[in-house]
Write an enzyme that holds these catalytic residues in place. Structure first.
Site, mmCIF file in Angstrom:
data_model
loop_
_atom_site.group_PDB
_atom_site.id
_atom_site.type_symbol
_atom_site.label_atom_id
_atom_site.label_comp_id
_atom_site.label_asym_id
_atom_site.label_seq_id
_atom_site.Cartn_x
_atom_site.Cartn_y
_atom_site.Cartn_z
ATOM 1 N N ALA A 1 -16.885 15.630 28.657
ATOM 2 C CA ALA A 1 -17.438 14.646 29.598
ATOM 3 C C ALA A 1 -17.341 13.235 29.031
ATOM 4 C CB ALA A 1 -18.891 14.993 29.917
ATOM 5 N N SER B 1 -9.245 12.009 24.666
ATOM 6 C CA SER B 1 -8.851 13.330 24.157
ATOM 7 C C SER B 1 -8.265 14.135 25.301
ATOM 8 C CB SER B 1 -10.063 14.062 23.580
ATOM 9 O OG SER B 1 -9.767 15.423 23.314
ATOM 10 N N TYR C 1 -18.576 16.828 24.908
ATOM 11 C CA TYR C 1 -17.441 16.089 24.352
ATOM 12 C C TYR C 1 -16.406 15.788 25.442
ATOM 13 C CZ TYR C 1 -13.602 14.944 21.133
ATOM 14 O OH TYR C 1 -12.579 14.326 20.467
ATOM 15 N N LYS D 1 -15.169 12.102 26.842
ATOM 16 C CA LYS D 1 -13.777 11.670 26.757
ATOM 17 C C LYS D 1 -13.168 11.430 28.142
ATOM 18 C CE LYS D 1 -13.481 11.584 22.284
ATOM 19 N NZ LYS D 1 -13.271 10.303 21.564
ATOM 20 N N SER E 1 -13.348 4.724 8.996
ATOM 21 C CA SER E 1 -13.426 5.044 7.567
ATOM 22 C C SER E 1 -12.613 6.271 7.171
ATOM 23 C CB SER E 1 -14.889 5.258 7.154
ATOM 24 O OG SER E 1 -15.448 6.379 7.816
#
Length: 242
Positions: A157, A142, A155, A159, A13
């Site tokens: 971990a 990332s 985050y 990615k 979105s």
């Protein structure tokens, strides 16, 4: 190039997800946007895809961390589009904090959305691809999953886990004609990176600037159409993680 294909984009979105939806629509793909909360933004993305590129587009509200909800949404998309050939796992959240103070629920929420959510969608949509012996999956990882990042152990971990998931899925589904790759963005100008203009890591980017959502979308489009590429992690980071 993608005419006759249907692409599902989670987290579609806004930001990177919206740019991916527009890019794949510009190549002729019909678009199914999965979003978590902002109905107006999701519908706007679909409207842009329809009016500017003449493709079929529809939005579906779904929490990708919920296995049953993803299963139901996949059935709805199959009923409306007839099948899915492209899946882009872009949905992601952050709950940043230093490790000694991070709450368990913040760690779990990030892993459940970013990593387990990708498993849920691959689990539900890969069956359609297997039956058709055709499919392209792209997971948005990332550079945090490659380098690590202080204050983002949850985050990073999630990615890093996506990279392992990508390679395993690529090996498992290659005999079925399905490719699975990952894109690892660096600092991209989105709502998630708002306020990061002074982040010390920006000085380490060889190209000297943040990227745009369209830069990531271009990489996704390449991986979706690159017929002999699978199990790859393509950095879009201005050289940060080289």
């Amino acid at each position: 190039m993608l005419k006759g294909k249907t692409a599902v984009i989670t987290g579609g979105s806004r930001g990177i997800g919206a740019a991916i939806a527009r890019k794949l629509a510009s190549l002729g793909a019909d678009i199914a946007v999965i979003y978590a909360g902002n109905t107006a933004a999701a519908e706007q993305v679909c409207d842009t895809c329809r009016t500017q590129y003449g493709v079929h587009a529809a939005a579906y509200r779904c929490d990708v961390a919920d296995f049953a909800a993803v299963k139901e949404t996949a059935a709805q998309i199959r009923a409306e589009f007839g099948g899915v050939q492209i899946l882009v796992n872009n949905a992601g959240i952050t709950r940043d904090g230093l490790l000694p103070m991070m709450r368990e629920e913040d760690y779990d929420a990030v892993l459940d959305t970013n990593l387990k959510g990708a498993f849920h969608t691959i689990r539900q949509f890969s069956g359609m691809m297997i039956r058709a012996r055709e499919g392209a999956i792209v997971n948005i990882s990332s550079v945090s999953g490659i380098l690590g990042n202080a204050g983002q152990c949850n985050y990073a971990a999630s990615k890093a886990g996506l990279i392992g998931l990508t390679k395993s899925v690529a090996r498992e589904l290659a005999p079925k004609g399905i490719r699975c790759n990952a894109v690892a963005p660096g600092f991209i100008e989105t709502d998630m990176t708002a306020g990061a203009a002074e982040h010390p890591m920006l000085r380490q980017i060889p190209l000297g600037k943040m990227g745009s959502p369209e830069d990531v979308a271009d990489a996704v489009a390449f991986l979706v159409t690159a017929k002999y590429v699978t199990g790859e992690v393509l950095r879009v980071d201005g050289g940060l993680a080289m």
